[in-house]
Design a protein around this motif. Structure first.
Motif, PDB file in Angstrom:
ATOM      1  N   GLY B  47       0.982  -1.356   0.072  1.00 63.72           N
ATOM      2  CA  GLY B  47       0.085  -0.014  -0.055  1.00 63.72           C
ATOM      3  C   GLY B  47       1.296   1.650  -0.305  1.00 63.72           C
ATOM      4  N   LYS B  48       2.288   1.101  -0.362  1.00 68.46           N
ATOM      5  CA  LYS B  48       3.142   2.107  -0.278  1.00 68.46           C
ATOM      6  C   LYS B  48       2.907   3.107  -1.330  1.00 68.46           C
ATOM      7  N   THR B  49       2.188   2.500  -2.208  1.00 62.53           N
ATOM      8  CA  THR B  49       1.834   3.507  -3.379  1.00 62.53           C
ATOM      9  C   THR B  49       0.680   4.848  -3.396  1.00 62.53           C
ATOM     10  N   THR B  50      -0.157   3.505  -3.168  1.00 63.13           N
ATOM     11  CA  THR B  50      -1.704   3.876  -2.686  1.00 63.13           C
ATOM     12  C   THR B  50      -1.448   5.489  -1.409  1.00 63.13           C
ATOM     13  N   LEU B  51      -0.868   4.766  -0.724  1.00 60.93           N
ATOM     14  CA  LEU B  51      -0.585   6.008   0.533  1.00 60.93           C
ATOM     15  C   LEU B  51       0.452   7.363  -0.566  1.00 60.93           C
ATOM     16  N   LEU B  52       1.530   7.457  -0.836  1.00 60.44           N
ATOM     17  CA  LEU B  52       1.970   8.653  -1.430  1.00 60.44           C
ATOM     18  C   LEU B  52       0.761   9.475  -2.689  1.00 60.44           C
ATOM     19  N   ARG B  53       0.357   8.457  -3.189  1.00 62.36           N
ATOM     20  CA  ARG B  53      -1.113   8.914  -4.530  1.00 62.36           C
ATOM     21  C   ARG B  53      -1.786   9.519  -2.826  1.00 62.36           C
ATOM     22  N   LEU B  54      -2.542   9.005  -2.188  1.00 62.42           N
ATOM     23  CA  LEU B  54      -3.756   9.816  -0.938  1.00 62.42           C
ATOM     24  C   LEU B  54      -2.597  10.981  -0.664  1.00 62.42           C
ATOM     25  N   ILE B  55      -1.703  11.398  -0.466  1.00 62.42           N
ATOM     26  CA  ILE B  55      -1.140  12.339   0.199  1.00 62.42           C
ATOM     27  C   ILE B  55      -0.815  13.420  -1.379  1.00 62.42           C
ATOM     28  N   SER B  56      -0.831  12.844  -2.793  1.00 65.43           N
ATOM     29  CA  SER B  56      -0.824  13.739  -3.487  1.00 65.43           C
ATOM     30  C   SER B  56      -1.813  14.081  -4.229  1.00 65.43           C
ATOM     31  N   THR B  83       2.620  19.854  -2.896  1.00 65.67           N
ATOM     32  CA  THR B  83       3.206  18.237  -3.160  1.00 65.67           C
ATOM     33  C   THR B  83       3.696  18.318  -4.966  1.00 65.67           C
ATOM     34  N   ASN B  84       4.437  17.916  -4.793  1.00 64.35           N
ATOM     35  CA  ASN B  84       4.646  17.244  -6.041  1.00 64.35           C
ATOM     36  C   ASN B  84       5.317  15.484  -5.990  1.00 64.35           C
ATOM     37  N   LEU B  85       5.048  14.920  -7.165  1.00 63.36           N
ATOM     38  CA  LEU B  85       5.692  13.774  -6.883  1.00 63.36           C
ATOM     39  C   LEU B  85       6.254  13.083  -8.276  1.00 63.36           C
ATOM     40  N   VAL B  86       7.043  12.503  -7.937  1.00 65.51           N
ATOM     41  CA  VAL B  86       8.337  11.424  -9.255  1.00 65.51           C
ATOM     42  C   VAL B  86       7.639  10.606  -8.906  1.00 65.51           C
ATOM     43  N   PHE B  87       7.093  10.451 -10.163  1.00 66.77           N
ATOM     44  CA  PHE B  87       6.734   9.200 -10.339  1.00 66.77           C
ATOM     45  C   PHE B  87       7.854   7.422 -10.728  1.00 66.77           C
ATOM     46  N   GLN B  88       7.303   6.508 -10.274  1.00 63.02           N
ATOM     47  CA  GLN B  88       7.603   5.268 -10.400  1.00 63.02           C
ATOM     48  C   GLN B  88       8.439   5.224 -12.090  1.00 63.02           C
ATOM     49  N   SER B  89       7.625   5.295 -12.898  1.00 59.64           N
ATOM     50  CA  SER B  89       8.333   5.295 -14.363  1.00 59.64           C
ATOM     51  C   SER B  89       8.802   6.888 -14.303  1.00 59.64           C
TER      52      SER B  89
END
Ligand code: ADP
Ligand code: MG
Lengths: 274, 366
Positions: B47-56, B83-89
């Protein structure tokens, strides 16, 4: 076992002859210096091509056809963009049946589409003209537009859209600055292919055309006069070349769209460890 | 903890998010402090990515709230979050070049052309890509894409930078170099970083604090040292580094001491802080790290607790040797790591040896 490849070769050979030999006759008789379509050939001439320029009904029908094909291509591509974007990005009730309905004209006999549209339009009291032809053509071009555009939209990495939002762009800006440029090759491909389909479509145009004849309908009407046959051959030859150019360009852009998307997806695969 | 202060930057309050039957994030509470390098560490699918997507803001919580810089984010769209997100891809825009990618977020803020060019160059220098302005996106290597993604996010001067496994696509050498660079970069810019990773080594070397996640929950939130030396559960202990386990019994708990029967290690008295999660007397697991066990080479060498075992495997790493040792009363072979200091020999498989340890290096786990 040894016989199988040979039978197959013969079959393929025959198939190609039946498919393309008649098409090859077009250029041969288009340049033949005789009003009769028969061997032996008499000599080389460009008269049939030059003669076309003085046929006013032909010129009007070419204008009609170009108008129909351009408008139908634009409309079908615009509607295709909306349908494909909606289907690629959102989930809504009845998505599958709706998309299947949109693709249905692909397998529906054109004569049925033509006749049923004719009946409805006549019942509604709509007079037949280029716009009714456009209506019919949009209907049959849509499945092709959707098939091309859906793959363009589906191939696009969803993260690109999110990255744009994340960097402060709103949905409208994101659509015009990121999504549209990335699906542009697909859009061009859809325009070209719809244009080509509409340009030489006969059955629906024949039913819905009224007095504004399109080019294929004009050609059909000329077939009754044997003296016009070489001119029709010349016209057919021009259309053949034009279609080939358009389809090649359409295919080029479709491949380009797939390539643009795939540079992203390969990277995603590398990155997909966690 | 360079610039980390105690004031909260991101507050996650009882946040849950389900996808159909899957509870991807299940009632998470956490406070991330201003200026800290915070890591979310856990196995794939926790659920790491999901938590990050909730924050962003790309996902909305089913329950709970997220507060960033004191502002409730319930109604705030991703493009309006600090916030800004550096995507996994990395999500580098494929039709734009490096410069256009990096400048993408600035353009709408009404910043002048010269100003944009200046900031872009500054950012490219920061991520060590100066001179790459006109390079098209498709001509970038994995590491360069990663830097462009970083520059593109950092130029927005976010309050919080979110990074989703930013190093997992890079090869080992580049990854280790980028770990150091990323940590240095965070110190330079002083922005709060939240890094998602499934690599415990990466989390340990880079973070001020780490939240270990399993199955949508935070199992433990602590500093790297605390997490390594005082894991709360057996699962955390084996996820972070290597830990040997011995089945034992907790006999007595008092304010000053713990009395434990630790299998072959015998009856041991420990300090209360050796039990990170409070437990009732009964069956417990006793854990010890490989580097806390010592091979006693000669009869002269003594240790507080001593056991004998047989070497079943050796792995020689140059600076270190890892032994597997079979000890009566312990189901699995125990791993012992020894530094290869001058004159110390490497034992052979089948040799019998004494193993020593100190009682303060044991911990009690549930
Ligand atoms: N959009 C989604 N739709 C359905 N399930 C999802 C979606 N996103 C994540 N999940 C599920 O939620 C769980 C957690 O996923 P994720 O947050 O991506 O984990 P991690 O990043 O730790 O690997 C997984 O079981 C995953 O399959
Ligand atoms: Mg993930």
């Amino acid at each position: 076992m040894r016989g199988a490849p040979r039978t197959f070769t013969i079959f393929v050979g025959l198939y190609l002859v039946f498919l393309y030999a008649p098409v090859l006759l077009l250029p041969i008789f288009a340049f033949n210096d005789s009003a009769i379509i028969a061997f032996p050939l008499r000599g080389f001439t460009l008269d049939w091509f030059i003669g076309l320029a003085s046929e006013t009904t032909l010129i009007v029908s070419v204008q009609n056809s170009l108008l129909v094909a351009i408008v139908a291509a634009v409309l079908s591509t615009c509607l295709g963009v909306l349908a494909s974007r909606a289907s690629a990005r959102f989930d809504y009730p009845g998505k599958k049946p709706i998309m299947s309905f949109l693709m249905l004209p692909l397998v529906l006999p054109e004569i049925i589409v033509g006749v049923s549209l004719l009946i409805v339009l006549v019942q509604l009291g709509v007079s037949l003209n280029v716009w009714t032809v456009i209506l019919g053509h949009v209907l049959i071009c849509m499945p092709f537009s959707i098939a091309i555009l859906l793959s363009a939209f589906n191939n696009m990495d969803r993260n690109l859209e999110e990255a744009s939002l994340d960097l402060g762009a709103n949905r409208r800006e994101t659509f015009f600055k990121i999504i549209l440029p990335l699906v542009m090759p697909g859009i061009i491909s859809s325009l070209l292919i719809s244009f080509t389909i509409s340009l030489d479509e006969f059955i629906i145009a024949f039913f819905l055309t009224g007095t504004d004849t399109t080019l294929p309908v004009y050609i059909w009407s000329q077939l009754r006069f044997p003296s016009k046959l070489p001119g029709v051959m010349a016209l057919g030859f021009i259309m053949l070349i034009l279609s080939l150019i358009l389809l090649t360009a359409g295919e080029y852009f479709r491949k380009k769209s797939a390539r643009l998307a795939s540079t992203e997806t390969t990277l995603n695969k590398d990155a997909d460890h966690g | 903890m360079a610039k980390s202060t105690e004031s909260p930057m991101v507050e996650i309050n009882a946040v849950s998010k389900s996808f159909g039957d899957v509870r991807a994030v299940d009632g998470v509470d956490a406070v991330i402090r201003e200026g800290e390098f915070f890591s979310l560490l856990g196995p794939s699918g926790c659920g790491k990515t999901t938590l990050l997507r909730l924050i962003s803001g790309f996902e909305h919580p089913d329950d709970g709230h997220i507060v960033i810089a004191g502002q409730n984010m319930d109604q705030v769209e991703p493009n309006h979050r600090p916030t800004n997100l550096v995507f996994q891809s990395y999500a580098i825009f494929p039709h734009l070049n490096v410069e256009e990618n990096v400048a993408y977020g600035l353009k709408r803020n009404g910043v002048s052309k010269d100003e944009i060019a200046e900031q872009v160059n500054e950012m490219l220098t920061l991520v060590d890509l100066s001179g790459y302005n006109k390079r098209p996106a498709y001509a970038l290597s994995g590491g360069q894409r990663q830097r462009v993604a970083l520059a593109r996010a950092l130029i927005m001067k976010p309050k919080v930078l979110l990074l989703d496994e930013p190093l997992s696509a890079l090869d080992r050498k580049l990854r280790e170099q980028m770990q150091i660079e990323l940590r240095g970069l965070q110190r330079t810019v002083g922005i709060t970083f939240i890094l998602v990773t499934h690599d415990q080594e990466e989390a340990l070397t880079m973070s001020d604090r780490i939240a270990v996640m399993f199955d949508g929950n935070i199992a433990q939130l602590a500093t790297p040292q605390e997490l390594y030396s005082r894991p709360k559960t057996r699962r955390i202990a084996s996820f972070i580094g290597v830990m040997n386990f011995v089945e034992g019994t907790l006999r007595k708990v008092t304010a000053k001491t713990l009395e434990v029967e630790a299998g072959p290690f015998g009856k041991v008295t420990m300090a209360p802080d050796q039990m990170p999660a409070p437990l009732e007397p009964g069956a417990v697991t006793v854990g010890i790290r490989p580097e806390m066990l010592t091979v006693l080479f000669s009869a002269k060498e003594k240790a507080e607790i001593e056991v004998t075992g047989v070497i079943t495997n050796t792995a020689y790493f140059g600076d270190m040797t890892y032994y597997s040792v079979q000890i009566d009363g312990i189901d699995e072979d125990v791993t012992v790591s020894m530094r290869n200091t001058a004159g110390r020999r490497v034992l052979a498989v089948g040799e019998e040896t004494r193993i020593g340890l100190g009682r303060e290096s044991l911990i009690i786990l549930s």
